[in-house]
Design an enzyme around this catalytic site. Structure first.
Site, short mmCIF file in Angstrom:
data_model
loop_
_atom_site.label_atom_id
_atom_site.label_comp_id
_atom_site.label_asym_id
_atom_site.label_seq_id
_atom_site.Cartn_x
_atom_site.Cartn_y
_atom_site.Cartn_z
CG HIS A 143 -4.95 6.12 -5.67
ND1 HIS A 143 -4.33 6.90 -4.76
CD2 HIS A 143 -5.76 6.94 -6.39
CE1 HIS A 143 -4.72 8.15 -4.91
NE2 HIS A 143 -5.59 8.20 -5.88
C1 UD1 Z 1 -10.50 8.68 -7.57
C2 UD1 Z 1 -10.16 10.02 -8.19
C3 UD1 Z 1 -8.79 10.51 -7.73
C4 UD1 Z 1 -8.66 10.45 -6.21
C5 UD1 Z 1 -9.02 9.03 -5.74
C6 UD1 Z 1 -8.92 8.90 -4.23
C7 UD1 Z 1 -11.21 10.31 -10.40
C8 UD1 Z 1 -10.96 10.40 -11.86
N1 UD1 Z 1 -10.14 9.96 -9.65
O1 UD1 Z 1 -9.64 7.70 -8.09
O2 UD1 Z 1 -8.63 11.86 -8.13
O3 UD1 Z 1 -7.33 10.76 -5.84
O4 UD1 Z 1 -10.34 8.74 -6.16
O5 UD1 Z 1 -8.97 7.53 -3.86
O6 UD1 Z 1 -12.32 10.53 -9.96
N2 UD1 Z 1 -13.49 0.82 -5.98
C9 UD1 Z 1 -13.89 -0.15 -5.07
N3 UD1 Z 1 -14.38 0.27 -3.88
C10 UD1 Z 1 -14.51 1.60 -3.57
C11 UD1 Z 1 -14.10 2.55 -4.53
C12 UD1 Z 1 -13.57 2.14 -5.72
O7 UD1 Z 1 -13.81 -1.35 -5.33
O8 UD1 Z 1 -14.99 1.93 -2.49
C13 UD1 Z 1 -12.98 0.41 -7.29
C14 UD1 Z 1 -13.86 0.92 -8.42
O9 UD1 Z 1 -14.83 0.03 -8.69
C15 UD1 Z 1 -12.86 1.14 -9.54
C16 UD1 Z 1 -11.56 1.39 -8.82
O10 UD1 Z 1 -11.71 1.00 -7.48
O11 UD1 Z 1 -12.73 -0.03 -10.31
C17 UD1 Z 1 -11.12 2.82 -8.93
O12 UD1 Z 1 -12.07 3.70 -8.34
P1 UD1 Z 1 -12.43 5.10 -9.07
O13 UD1 Z 1 -13.51 5.73 -8.33
O14 UD1 Z 1 -12.56 4.87 -10.51
O15 UD1 Z 1 -11.15 6.00 -8.98
P2 UD1 Z 1 -10.00 6.15 -7.92
O16 UD1 Z 1 -8.81 5.41 -8.43
O17 UD1 Z 1 -10.44 5.84 -6.54
#
Ligand code: UD1
Length: 362
Positions: free
Chosen positions: A207
């Protein structure tokens, strides 16, 4: 007896719920503990399931900020946390790890001169433009209490001139895993339901932005998986699902007969899979450690790791190099795990006691 003082924990993402679980139990006995969920992770299988399974009390405040870009997310969190802190004036704010929620919590508190405690402080990948590295470095500059899981973390801080307030706390993720060992090992129902047999499958998680935001890296992953000789369970993070879809690669992966794609798993099921897999392949920081704690070799799909002590102990940095991955699949190697505990005290006890002592002194 409870000490006077209110401590706010700011959490928003999966790895933070895991670190919060053991600490919340102890903090609520010693202080008034308020949990703020920023909403960074909002799907039930990325958030709610962890609160339920790990017995974390319901968040007192929900900011519901998620699904936007890094800057917008951090900015909105900063604004809302500032308003909250101005209204309620906590005595200290605890932030966890290296996410956007960590950075926003630390910034909002320190601008109001509220002491910041950073759990899992001092970790470095030495990749300056990695979002998590930016978040950790800034947070460590702002924190008054810096709880380090390892000696390496303490050394990293010292190199940056940070000496005051540094505490070797041990690792909360280790503590939770240690306490959950029987549940994880006894969860064979999960394996049966998935049709998996011990040592006859691999586990994959993927991820990191540097991997998922690069079409080239996604293609490399697909090409590696083309050669899989045994079933590989792949719980798909929402970011990864979106990127695969955008790059028209999800359908390609779905055609791979060895790949078992599923939704993100809860704590217990993921760790049961990690425990019984022949190997774990991951770009996660937390799962690298957890798999080794459970005795399973790890192939880290990155060029570097924050947990350098785990290299040569069963964790191999293979990046997305197909030749390296295939060689490691043949001989995943042996695990000799380092102990992330320190002495007899639990990390949660060390962190809570340090907070109490600190609050008595201010
Ligand atoms: C974040 C953390 C990372 C951690 C990871 C655990 C930062 C910079 N990164 O990355 O350190 O290892 O979490 O998972 O904070 N999304 C959904 N549903 C959810 C959550 C996220 O659809 O419940 C989507 C968001 O809309 C976004 C993408 O997934 O487009 C990424 O989520 P984001 O919170 O930006 O960062 P992670 O990749 O989860």
């Amino acid at each position: 007896m409870k000490t006077k003082g209110t401590v706010y924990s700011i959490v928003g993402a999966r790895p933070q719920f895991i670190k919060l679980a053991p600490l919340a139990r102890v903090l609520s006995k010693k202080l008034r503990h308020v949990i703020v969920h920023t909403g960074q992770h909002y799907d039930h299988n990325m958030s709610g399931v962890f609160f339920r399974q790990l017995g974390i009390p319901k968040a007192n405040v929900n900011l519901n900020i998620g699904g936007v870009t890094h800057g917008a997310m951090t900015g909105r969190m900063l604004e809302e946390l500032e308003a909250l802190f101005l209204q309620r004036r906590p005595d200290a704010v605890v932030v966890y790890g290296d996410t956007n929620s960590t950075l926003a919590g630390a910034l909002a508190a320190s601008k109001l001169s509220i002491p910041v405690a950073h759990v899992e402080s001092g970790l470095r990948s030495f990749v300056p433009d990695m979002p998590e590295e930016i978040n950790r470095r800034v947070t460590d500059q702002l924190a008054q209490l810096l709880f380090c899981p390892t000696e390496t973390a303490i050394r990293n801080l010292r190199r940056e001139g940070i000496k005051e307030g540094v505490v070797r706390s041990g690792d909360l993720m280790y503590e939770l895993l240690h306490d959950s060992g029987n549940v994880i090992r006894g969860n064979t129902r999960f394996l049966k339901a998935q049709g998996l047999e011990q040592d006859q499958f691999g586990l994959l998680t993927f991820h990191r932005a540097c991997n998922t935001d690069s079409r080239e890296n996604l293609i490399r992953l697909c090409e590696i998986l083309d050669d899989a000789k045994l079933p590989i369970l792949f719980p798909l993070h929402p970011r990864t699902r979106k990127s695969l879809q955008k790059n028209r690669l999800l359908s390609r992966l779905k055609k791979n007969k060895q790949l078992m794609i599923c939704d993100p798993l809860g704590y217990r099921d993921l760790l049961t899979a990690a425990c019984f897999a022949r190997f774990v392949m991951t770009d996660s920081g937390g799962l690298q450690k957890e798999a080794l704690f459970l005795g399973t070799p790890v192939l880290t799909l990155r060029n570097e790791t924050e947990w350098v002590e785990l290299l040569k102990k069963g964790n191999r940095l293979v990046s997305l190099d197909k030749a390296k991955v295939l060689a490691a699949w043949k001989r995943p190697g042996k695990v000799s795990v380092i102990d992330h505990r320190i002495g007899r005290k639990r990390p949660s006890q060390i962190i809570a006691s340090s907070l109490v002592t600190y609050l008595k002194g201010v």
